[in-house]
Design a protein around this motif. Structure first.
Motif, PDB file in Angstrom:
ATOM      1  N   THR A 236      -2.471   2.482  17.902  1.00  7.78           N
ATOM      2  CA  THR A 236      -2.984   2.261  19.255  1.00  7.78           C
ATOM      3  C   THR A 236      -2.812   0.817  19.701  1.00  7.78           C
TER       4      THR A 236
ATOM      5  N   ILE B 176     -13.750   5.451  17.689  1.00  9.48           N
ATOM      6  CA  ILE B 176     -14.072   5.875  16.327  1.00  9.48           C
ATOM      7  C   ILE B 176     -13.663   4.798  15.317  1.00  9.48           C
ATOM      8  N   VAL B 177     -12.598   4.058  15.643  1.00  5.61           N
ATOM      9  CA  VAL B 177     -12.168   2.966  14.770  1.00  5.61           C
ATOM     10  C   VAL B 177     -13.222   1.861  14.792  1.00  5.61           C
TER      11      VAL B 177
ATOM     12  N   LEU C 149     -11.014  -2.991   7.685  1.00  4.85           N
ATOM     13  CA  LEU C 149     -10.390  -1.690   7.446  1.00  4.85           C
ATOM     14  C   LEU C 149      -9.351  -1.794   6.338  1.00  4.85           C
TER      15      LEU C 149
ATOM     16  N   THR D 240     -11.611  11.237  20.287  1.00 10.27           N
ATOM     17  CA  THR D 240     -12.188  11.883  19.118  1.00 10.27           C
ATOM     18  C   THR D 240     -12.971  13.154  19.425  1.00 10.27           C
TER      19      THR D 240
ATOM     20  N   GLY E 273      -6.393   8.222  20.278  1.00 10.24           N
ATOM     21  CA  GLY E 273      -7.640   7.893  19.602  1.00 10.24           C
ATOM     22  C   GLY E 273      -8.827   8.715  20.054  1.00 10.24           C
TER      23      GLY E 273
ATOM     24  N   ARG F  19       0.041  -3.040  28.049  1.00  7.55           N
ATOM     25  CA  ARG F  19      -0.567  -4.161  28.750  1.00  7.55           C
ATOM     26  C   ARG F  19       0.476  -5.171  29.207  1.00  7.55           C
TER      27      ARG F  19
ATOM     28  N   VAL G 149      -6.349  -5.227  24.755  1.00  8.60           N
ATOM     29  CA  VAL G 149      -5.868  -4.337  23.692  1.00  8.60           C
ATOM     30  C   VAL G 149      -7.053  -3.710  22.950  1.00  8.60           C
ATOM     31  N   MET G 150      -8.102  -4.511  22.672  1.00  9.74           N
ATOM     32  CA  MET G 150      -9.267  -3.964  21.978  1.00  9.74           C
ATOM     33  C   MET G 150      -9.978  -2.914  22.829  1.00  9.74           C
ATOM     34  N   ASN G 151      -9.906  -3.079  24.127  1.00  5.78           N
ATOM     35  CA  ASN G 151     -10.496  -2.106  25.026  1.00  5.78           C
ATOM     36  C   ASN G 151      -9.867  -0.724  24.822  1.00  5.78           C
ATOM     37  N   GLY G 152      -8.620  -0.720  24.358  1.00 10.43           N
ATOM     38  CA  GLY G 152      -7.945   0.545  24.139  1.00 10.43           C
ATOM     39  C   GLY G 152      -8.023   1.050  22.704  1.00 10.43           C
ATOM     40  N   VAL G 153      -8.608   0.246  21.815  1.00 10.83           N
ATOM     41  CA  VAL G 153      -8.744   0.713  20.426  1.00 10.83           C
ATOM     42  C   VAL G 153      -9.769   1.842  20.398  1.00 10.83           C
ATOM     43  N   PRO G 154      -9.440   2.947  19.741  1.00  9.86           N
ATOM     44  CA  PRO G 154     -10.332   4.104  19.759  1.00  9.86           C
ATOM     45  C   PRO G 154     -11.736   3.753  19.300  1.00  9.86           C
TER      46      PRO G 154
ATOM     47  N   ASN H  13      -0.976   0.165  23.060  1.00  5.76           N
ATOM     48  CA  ASN H  13      -1.709  -0.539  24.116  1.00  5.76           C
ATOM     49  C   ASN H  13      -1.122  -1.903  24.404  1.00  5.76           C
ATOM     50  N   GLY H  14      -0.728  -2.603  23.334  1.00  6.78           N
ATOM     51  CA  GLY H  14      -0.154  -3.937  23.502  1.00  6.78           C
ATOM     52  C   GLY H  14       1.077  -3.879  24.387  1.00  6.78           C
TER      53      GLY H  14
ATOM     54  N   ARG I 191      -5.051   6.138  24.766  1.00  4.98           N
ATOM     55  CA  ARG I 191      -6.343   6.830  24.868  1.00  4.98           C
ATOM     56  C   ARG I 191      -6.281   8.169  24.165  1.00  4.98           C
TER      57      ARG I 191
ATOM     58  N   GLY J 135      -7.995   5.551   9.552  1.00  2.00           N
ATOM     59  CA  GLY J 135      -8.495   4.748  10.658  1.00  2.00           C
ATOM     60  C   GLY J 135      -7.647   3.514  10.910  1.00  2.00           C
TER      61      GLY J 135
END
Lengths: 283, 300
Positions: B282, A119-120, B46, B227, B225, B290, A112-117, B286-287, B222, B275
């Motif tokens: 995302t 920029i974040v 964040l 940019t 996010g 997956r 999941v972190m692999n898909g976090v943008p 993504n979750g 993808r 952010g």
């Protein structure tokens, strides 16, 4: 037999065949188009001076990207030093002991972190380092990139360790070698090539990252000094030059893009060619 | 087979774990846990840095559209809108293209050709997004303008660039899913006299449906996010216009453009709040993707 129906079915088949072929041509042709165009636009501005000179002040023609090349190497290199060991050791855990809820959580978090943008992730590095230290720095850029690398290296290491035959483990353990030694000195080297190329691919991936660097490494028109100052990087330089109003900078952006593209392609092609003969892993 | 053998190695009957081995296992388990810690730290940081915004505006931050850093007035709706529209646009273009390409490469193309084309498509995924943005500025924007758009930059251009960014993901994952379709199912269909396309439509695509949905979600993540490429072509104007030819803005782009120069703490906090929202979206997308792909054993 209904001949008309048969003919129609054949026609539909041929038509769809052609349509999907067009899709595949578009998808793969895009790469060629991009490469060709960058080579055409960038080649004329590349010279030894371009690679070894610092940028000229705004408005003056010429100047190079030496600071960005060095900066990219520094930021990406430090990111690798931080991200690769964590990713590899974590991957060893997942492959060798990775059963149960904890391992699932790690695996899932990594994916999941692999898909976090990115920029974040950059925001994270900003909040973690830039904001408290009140300065943009090479270090904060490296931390952001390392964070992007960890999940990639972790999962890749796990995949390659899973390809190591169990008989090798059994043989070493049967000699009475402790488990940790077997893992570190027998299994890890067996999968070493795959793990190394995985790490290289992760480096190539973050070498092209721009978004997290905008407010961490920030960019710098001068030669870099140390790790705690703003620093220029290739992708960030491409971005800055591309959105500038100067024709000369646009040309330099294309040339810098060509350099970055050559690096990314070299690593990717080498990694794929290198991995092909030994294992069937497709990555 | 291999898994079974290593399982036996893992649990040698009657043997106790040696002290060195236990230490080793714990240390590398700790390294694996770094990613969990990092994920939590990310969310926590964040949340902390954006607390001011949530206190001041509450959740209405997400559905007001007034963005004026000078007056310390912040609403994220134009960015949410721009991100959603450009991403959906990208999916509309990339999903048919990508699934079509995957079908061709898996079911129809000669093996050699498929290998070469896959290689090119996987390399396309490695092209840095700033370079696609560069292509966008100097190639796509003039082209869109020549086609009659008043500005050239805008939602449509951003959507098109995004489409090419996510195309490789859709193609490679769909292909992997299609490869899991059991041969006997297809053979049975051929035995009944079906054409290749009928097999694809009647067996392969339905069988692969959940995997393709997973691929689409992953690509959506993808696109949401992404940019640089978007920042360079979307026009960077916080407005909500019905026309796709109008300039817009996205969540990622406003962070990229304004964070380094955020004038006030309130401005900074609002950007981090965007952010955090982007991350939450995302992570959910993504979750879900997956989990869908895990069930099929796809590991990309």
């Amino acid at each position: 037999m209904n001949d008309a129906l048969y003919a129609r079915r054949k026609k539909v088949n041929a038509l769809m065949f052609a349509l999907t072929a067009v899709c595949a041509a578009v998808a793969s042709g895009t790469l060629l188009a991009i490469l060709g165009y960058i080579a055409w636009k960038g080649a004329s501005s590349i010279s030894w001076a371009f690679l070894t000179n610092l940028p000229k002040p705004v408005g003056e023609q010429g100047g190079g990207i030496a600071n960005a090349v060095v900066g990219s190497a520094k930021v990406v290199g430090l990111a690798g030093l931080m991200g690769v060991p964590v990713g590899v050791l974590g991957g060893v855990y997942l492959a060798e002991y990775g059963r149960g809820k904890y391992a699932f959580a790690v695996r899932y978090a990594a994916d999941v972190m692999n898909g976090v943008p990115s920029i974040v992730v950059g925001l994270f590095a900003y909040a973690l380092i830039v904001h408290p230290m009140k300065r943009f720095s090479a270090l904060s850029g490296s931390v952001a990139l390392a964070f992007i690398m960890v999940p990639i290296v972790l999962r890749n290491t796990e995949e390659f360790l899973r390809l190591v035959p169990g008989t090798i483990r059994e043989a070493a353990l049967a000699l009475g070698v402790p488990r940790w030694k077997v893992t570190l000195l027998v299994i890890l080297p067996t999968a070493g090539r795959g793990i190394l190329t995985g790490a290289l691919l992760a480096l190539a991936r973050v070498a092209g990252e721009t978004a997290p660097l905008i407010f961490t490494a920030f960019g710098n028109r001068f030669a870099d000094n140390g790790w705690l100052n703003p620093i220029a990087t290739l992708p960030h330089t491409i971005f800055t030059y591309a959105i500038s109003p100067y024709e000369d900078w646009h040309n330099q952006a294309w040339a810098a893009a060509l350099i970055l593209m050559i690096f990314v392609l070299l690593v990717n092609v080498t990694a794929r060619v290198w991995l092909r003969p030994s294992s069937g892993a497709s990555h | 087979m291999i898994a079974a053998v290593s399982d036996r190695v893992r649990k040698v009957p009657g043997s106790r774990e040696r002290a060195g081995d236990r230490l080793f296992r714990r240390v590398i388990a700790g390294f694996a846990g770094v990613i969990l810690l990092a994920a939590l730290a990310l969310a926590w940081q964040l949340a902390r840095e954006s607390a001011e915004t949530w206190r001041t505006f509450g959740l209405s931050f997400l559905w007001t559209s007034d963005w004026d850093p000078v007056a310390d007035s912040f609403g994220a709706l134009p960015f949410l809108y721009g991100t959603a529209v450009s991403s959906v646009l990208a999916l509309l273009v990339a999903v048919p293209l990508g699934v079509g390409a995957a079908v061709f490469l898996t079911e129809l193309a000669p093996k050699r050709l498929a290998e070469v084309l896959m290689f090119a498509i996987e390399l396309l995924a490695a092209v840095p997004s700033v370079i696609l943005g560069l292509m966008g500025i100097f190639l796509l924007v003039p082209a869109v303008r020549a086609a009659g758009s008043p500005y050239g930059v805008g939602m449509l251009t951003a959507g098109l660039i995004l489409a090419f960014m996510i195309l490789p993901y859709i193609t490679t994952i769909t292909r992997e899913v299609l490869l899991t379709v059991p041969r006997p199912l297809k053979e049975a269909m051929y035995a009944l006299g079906a054409t290749r396309w009928e097999v694809v439509r009647g067996v392969s695509l339905p069988y692969a449906r959940s995997g393709i949905v997973g691929a689409v979600f992953l690509s959506l993540g993808r696109a949401l996010g992404e940019t640089m490429a978007v920042t360079m072509v979307i026009g960077n104007t916080p407005q909500i216009k019905a026309s796709l030819l109008e300039p817009g803005y996205s969540m990622a782009a406003v962070i990229a453009n304004e964070l380094a120069e955020a004038a006030s703490d309130a401005h900074l906090s609002a950007l981090v709040a965007i952010g955090l929202t982007l991350m939450a979206v995302t992570v959910v997308v993504n979750g879900a993707a997956r989990l869908m792909l895990y069930r099929l054993g796809v590991r990309k």
